[in-house]
Design a protein around this motif. Sequence first.
Motif, PDB file in Angstrom:
ATOM      1  N   TYR A   1      -5.257  -7.125  -4.739  1.00 16.48           N
ATOM      2  CA  TYR A   1      -5.886  -6.538  -5.914  1.00 16.48           C
ATOM      3  C   TYR A   1      -4.989  -6.848  -7.106  1.00 16.48           C
ATOM      4  O   TYR A   1      -3.833  -6.426  -7.141  1.00 16.48           O
TER       5      TYR A   1
ATOM      6  N   HIS B   1       0.815  -1.224   0.000  1.00 20.49           N
ATOM      7  CA  HIS B   1       0.000   0.000   0.000  1.00 20.49           C
ATOM      8  C   HIS B   1       0.840   1.262   0.000  1.00 20.49           C
ATOM      9  O   HIS B   1       0.417   2.300  -0.486  1.00 20.49           O
TER      10      HIS B   1
ATOM     11  N   GLU C   1     -16.687 -11.194   0.099  1.00 22.78           N
ATOM     12  CA  GLU C   1     -17.829 -10.374   0.498  1.00 22.78           C
ATOM     13  C   GLU C   1     -18.039 -10.360   2.011  1.00 22.78           C
ATOM     14  O   GLU C   1     -18.462  -9.349   2.567  1.00 22.78           O
TER      15      GLU C   1
ATOM     16  N   ASP D   1      -5.004  -4.398 -13.164  1.00 20.38           N
ATOM     17  CA  ASP D   1      -6.016  -4.474 -14.227  1.00 20.38           C
ATOM     18  C   ASP D   1      -5.536  -5.247 -15.456  1.00 20.38           C
ATOM     19  O   ASP D   1      -6.284  -6.029 -16.034  1.00 20.38           O
TER      20      ASP D   1
ATOM     21  N   HIS E   1      -5.800 -11.431   0.874  1.00 18.59           N
ATOM     22  CA  HIS E   1      -6.491 -10.604  -0.108  1.00 18.59           C
ATOM     23  C   HIS E   1      -5.507  -9.730  -0.870  1.00 18.59           C
ATOM     24  O   HIS E   1      -4.554  -9.202  -0.307  1.00 18.59           O
TER      25      HIS E   1
ATOM     26  N   PRO F   1      -3.594  -4.600   0.080  1.00 23.26           N
ATOM     27  CA  PRO F   1      -4.346  -3.600   0.850  1.00 23.26           C
ATOM     28  C   PRO F   1      -3.537  -3.095   2.033  1.00 23.26           C
ATOM     29  O   PRO F   1      -2.551  -3.715   2.449  1.00 23.26           O
TER      30      PRO F   1
ATOM     31  N   GLU G   1     -12.891  -3.668   1.780  1.00 28.00           N
ATOM     32  CA  GLU G   1     -12.925  -2.938   0.513  1.00 28.00           C
ATOM     33  C   GLU G   1     -12.713  -3.898  -0.663  1.00 28.00           C
ATOM     34  O   GLU G   1     -11.599  -4.076  -1.150  1.00 28.00           O
ATOM     35  N   VAL G   2     -13.807  -4.509  -1.089  1.00 27.22           N
ATOM     36  CA  VAL G   2     -13.754  -5.406  -2.237  1.00 27.22           C
ATOM     37  C   VAL G   2     -13.839  -4.559  -3.504  1.00 27.22           C
ATOM     38  O   VAL G   2     -14.717  -3.711  -3.637  1.00 27.22           O
ATOM     39  N   LYS G   3     -12.905  -4.785  -4.395  1.00 27.09           N
ATOM     40  CA  LYS G   3     -12.878  -4.102  -5.691  1.00 27.09           C
ATOM     41  C   LYS G   3     -13.108  -5.144  -6.783  1.00 27.09           C
ATOM     42  O   LYS G   3     -12.983  -6.346  -6.526  1.00 27.09           O
ATOM     43  N   PRO G   4     -13.416  -4.707  -7.988  1.00 25.71           N
ATOM     44  CA  PRO G   4     -13.607  -5.670  -9.079  1.00 25.71           C
ATOM     45  C   PRO G   4     -12.400  -6.586  -9.302  1.00 25.71           C
ATOM     46  O   PRO G   4     -12.555  -7.718  -9.753  1.00 25.71           O
ATOM     47  N   THR G   5     -11.197  -6.122  -8.951  1.00 24.40           N
ATOM     48  CA  THR G   5      -9.990  -6.928  -9.159  1.00 24.40           C
ATOM     49  C   THR G   5      -9.529  -7.649  -7.890  1.00 24.40           C
ATOM     50  O   THR G   5      -8.424  -8.192  -7.859  1.00 24.40           O
ATOM     51  N   SER G   6     -10.367  -7.673  -6.850  1.00 25.73           N
ATOM     52  CA  SER G   6     -10.018  -8.368  -5.610  1.00 25.73           C
ATOM     53  C   SER G   6      -9.940  -9.865  -5.839  1.00 25.73           C
ATOM     54  O   SER G   6     -10.797 -10.452  -6.515  1.00 25.73           O
TER      55      SER G   6
END
Length: 107
Positions: free
Chosen positions: A52, A9, A73, A55, A50, A103, A78-83
């Motif tokens: 990310y 991070h 979930e 992309d 976890h 993260p 903080e779940v992102k589309p790329t998690s």
Amino acid sequence: MIKVTFIEHDGTETTAEGDHGDSVMSLAVAQGVDGIVAECGGGMMCATCHCYVDDAWFGKTGPRSEGEEDMLESAVTEVKPTSRLSCQITLSDDLDGLVVRLPEVQV
């Protein structure tokens, strides 16, 4: 050997090399990457691995399983589309050069 770059991070980067069939999580643990706790050892029971996925690489890591979706979930703030859970990403030649971001905190 398959290279994976972990970006913490704070921007600190660690590049490690693993073998075909290793998980991204096991590579991070073996290399002492800060930010991957891996409390359950890869059993998809804790979400402390976890990450990310960058992309550009997300489509190459394969889809999340239903169990992985549920764990993200229920346990990740903080779940992102790329998690992804790094224990569920298996290294292959297609992932040589993979970049994952970590993260600020794990669950």
